[in-house]
Design an enzyme around this catalytic site. Structure first.
Site, PDB file in Angstrom:
ATOM      1  CE  LYS A  90     -12.795-107.177 -75.309  1.00  0.00           C
ATOM      2  NZ  LYS A  90     -11.959-107.342 -75.773  1.00  0.00           N
ATOM      3  CG  ASP A 167     -40.479-100.291 -48.957  1.00  0.00           C
ATOM      4  OD1 ASP A 167     -40.589-100.140 -49.779  1.00  0.00           O
ATOM      5  OD2 ASP A 167     -40.800 -99.817 -47.949  1.00  0.00           O
ATOM      6  CD  GLU A 168     -38.134-100.867 -52.822  1.00  0.00           C
ATOM      7  OE1 GLU A 168     -38.793-100.517 -52.167  1.00  0.00           O
ATOM      8  OE2 GLU A 168     -36.599 -99.589 -52.158  1.00  0.00           O
ATOM      9  CG  HIS A 256     -38.320-102.566 -56.678  1.00  0.00           C
ATOM     10  ND1 HIS A 256     -37.587-102.220 -56.322  1.00  0.00           N
ATOM     11  CD2 HIS A 256     -38.989-101.970 -55.688  1.00  0.00           C
ATOM     12  CE1 HIS A 256     -37.942-100.795 -56.101  1.00  0.00           C
ATOM     13  NE2 HIS A 256     -38.903-101.052 -55.086  1.00  0.00           N
ATOM     14  N   GLY A 328     -43.641 -91.523 -54.746  1.00  0.00           N
ATOM     15  CA  GLY A 328     -44.238 -90.476 -54.733  1.00  0.00           C
ATOM     16  C   GLY A 328     -45.478 -90.351 -55.251  1.00  0.00           C
ATOM     17  N   GLY A 350     -47.216 -96.277 -51.949  1.00  0.00           N
ATOM     18  CA  GLY A 350     -46.955 -96.937 -50.580  1.00  0.00           C
ATOM     19  C   GLY A 350     -47.108 -95.211 -49.145  1.00  0.00           C
ATOM     20  N   GLY A 351     -46.676 -94.237 -49.146  1.00  0.00           N
ATOM     21  CA  GLY A 351     -46.754 -93.528 -49.006  1.00  0.00           C
ATOM     22  C   GLY A 351     -48.027 -92.590 -49.123  1.00  0.00           C
TER      23      GLY A 351
HETATM   24  C1  1AE Z   1     -39.894 -97.078 -58.334  1.00  0.00           C
HETATM   25  C2  1AE Z   1     -40.293 -98.323 -57.180  1.00  0.00           C
HETATM   26  C3  1AE Z   1     -41.035 -97.670 -56.103  1.00  0.00           C
HETATM   27  C4  1AE Z   1     -41.368 -98.470 -54.099  1.00  0.00           C
HETATM   28  O1  1AE Z   1     -40.764 -99.105 -54.716  1.00  0.00           O
HETATM   29  C5  1AE Z   1     -41.685 -98.094 -53.872  1.00  0.00           C
HETATM   30  O2  1AE Z   1     -41.664 -98.065 -52.411  1.00  0.00           O
HETATM   31  C6  1AE Z   1     -42.404 -96.495 -53.367  1.00  0.00           C
HETATM   32  O3  1AE Z   1     -42.768 -96.261 -52.750  1.00  0.00           O
HETATM   33  P1  1AE Z   1     -43.971 -94.390 -52.545  1.00  0.00           P
HETATM   34  O4  1AE Z   1     -45.120 -94.611 -52.814  1.00  0.00           O
HETATM   35  O5  1AE Z   1     -43.188 -93.271 -53.120  1.00  0.00           O
HETATM   36  O6  1AE Z   1     -44.013 -93.950 -50.959  1.00  0.00           O
END
Ligand code: 1AE
Length: 405
Positions: A90, A167-168, A256, A328, A350-351
């Protein structure tokens, strides 16, 4: 008897905090106190919450205070849902209150598993004893088929990354079903292993209704999955703990942070990131905790990020959880990442892998060249002079770093 001590930050009127703290300590435990007969007081004393400290902050225009309240363990069962409901049920709806921390007595801590593998166990699995690990992320898989997934996985693995994660936002779907992803992942990674000698681990996104998760995770194990990615904050920490404690599953778990900001992002409300993405994830059994770094595309303040990392790796009875500063991330950030998080972290992109001008395999190599350069004490510029992948990455992403906070 054990206890948890919760630390809160309250915002309100100056000199109102002691009374507010007393109200919380009673309201969340025995209800009332001063008017009770002596006999009832004696019976209830061991259940009564206690104000441990009230420190009004000197600085700042808006009055605020840090208060600490101890909650005896006889009041709740030893699980996160009961403890969270006691200390911030609460109360989380009652004005400007931020839950900064919960300290658990040792007897309560013993009820939590911590990571199954931890940093050392994961290092053994990927056979990387010293340097930070490198992970890449499938990108742009929604709407694509298994053939596309297979090619993307192969390219990432050939770049020399240690781990690849879904990817999540990739859930069970007709084009890339969960079981098929695992089976194809096994084949591709075995094939790459025969070429490179390195066995990359693939973390598949465990998703779907809660009632089916345990069975699905066991099936993943039987199909040969290496690790599970889990959107823990959409399900709840106790679900993570269930997955961790099941010996038939027995797989590394990558937590995640999606949805974590809904409860933690406000400076005056909700739960502190260090508790949410740090202490709780470690206690309940995550081997990896992903969180935004201070200098990528989705950034948290540096102090917050370092406090998450500290909770994951400080000395405690639990194995250590790998900090995974993310979002990023590109090769030019590697020196700063290692300076801030040390070698016991996972560099995750990722990118920053797929966006390399020569593709994902070159993207992975550029990251590894950057990591090796830092480990050898060489500047990225010097290293890039003899490594074309890193050179192209630096030309694209530059070398500047600016942190939030
Ligand atoms: C904070 C989690 C970052 C993540 O899961 C993700 O997909 C990042 O992708 P990029 O590295 O920003 O392309």
């Amino acid at each position: 008897m054990g206890e948890v001590i919760a630390t809160y930050e309250l915002t309100g009127k100056s000199r109102s905090f002691q009374e507010k703290a007393e109200g919380i300590a009673l309201g969340l435990t025995v209800g009332s106190w001063t008017g009770l007969p002596l006999l009832e007081k004696d019976q209830l004393r061991k259940y009564k919450g206690k104000v441990v400290a009230v420190k009004e902050k000197e600085a700042g225009e808006i009055p605020s205070a840090e208060i600490q309240i101890a909650y005896p363990s006889g009041n709740y069962s030893n699980d996160i849902p009961a403890i969270l409901t006691t200390v911030f049920g609460k109360l989380s709806l009652d004005g400007k209150v931020k839950l900064r921390d919960i300290r658990f007595s040792d007897d309560l801590k013993r009820g939590f598993p911590g990571p199954r593998f931890g940093i050392d166990g994961i290092r053994d699995l990927v056979n990387v004893p010293e340097r930070p690990l490198l992970m890449s992320i499938f990108k742009g898989i929604i709407g694509r088929d298994l053939n596309y997934l297979e090619n993307q996985l192969r390219a990432q693995a050939l770049g020399g990354v240690d781990l690849v994660k879904d990817d999540e936002i990739l859930f069970d779907n007709e084009l890339t079903p969960f079981d098929e992803r695992i089976k194809i992942g096994q084949n591709v990674l075995q094939e790459v292993n025969e070429v490179t000698g390195k066995r990359v681990l693939y973390a598949v996104n465990l998703s779907g209704r809660t009632s089916g998760l345990m069975e699905k995770a066991r099936r993943a194990r039987d199909l040969g999955a290496d690790a599970l990615l889990f959107n823990v904050f959409s399900y709840g920490l106790d679900v993570l703990q269930e997955l961790r404690e099941d010996d038939e599953i027995g797989l590394p778990i990558m937590a995640h942070p999606s949805f974590a900001g809904a409860a933690a992002a406000s400076p005056q409300y909700g739960v502190d990131y260090s508790l949410w993405l740090g202490k709780f994830l470690r206690m309940t059994g995550a081997d990896f905790s992903l969180f935004p770094s201070p200098y990528g595309s989705v950034a948290l303040e540096k102090g917050q990020v370092l406090s998450i990392s500290d909770e994951l790796t400080n000395s405690d009875r639990f194995k250590k959880t790998f900090p995974v500063p993310s979002a990023g991330i590109h090769p030019a950030l590697v020196p700063q990442l290692i300076e801030d998080f040390g070698r016991d972290c996972v560099i995750n992109a990722g990118g920053g892998v797929h966006g390399h001008p020569d593709g994902a395999a070159a993207g992975g190599k550029a990251f590894l060249q950057a990591i090796d350069a830092v480990m050898e004490g060489i500047s990225l510029t010097d290293s890039a002079a003899r490594q074309p992948e890193l050179k192209k990455a630096l030309m694209l992403w530059g070398e500047g770093v600016s942190a939030r906070g």
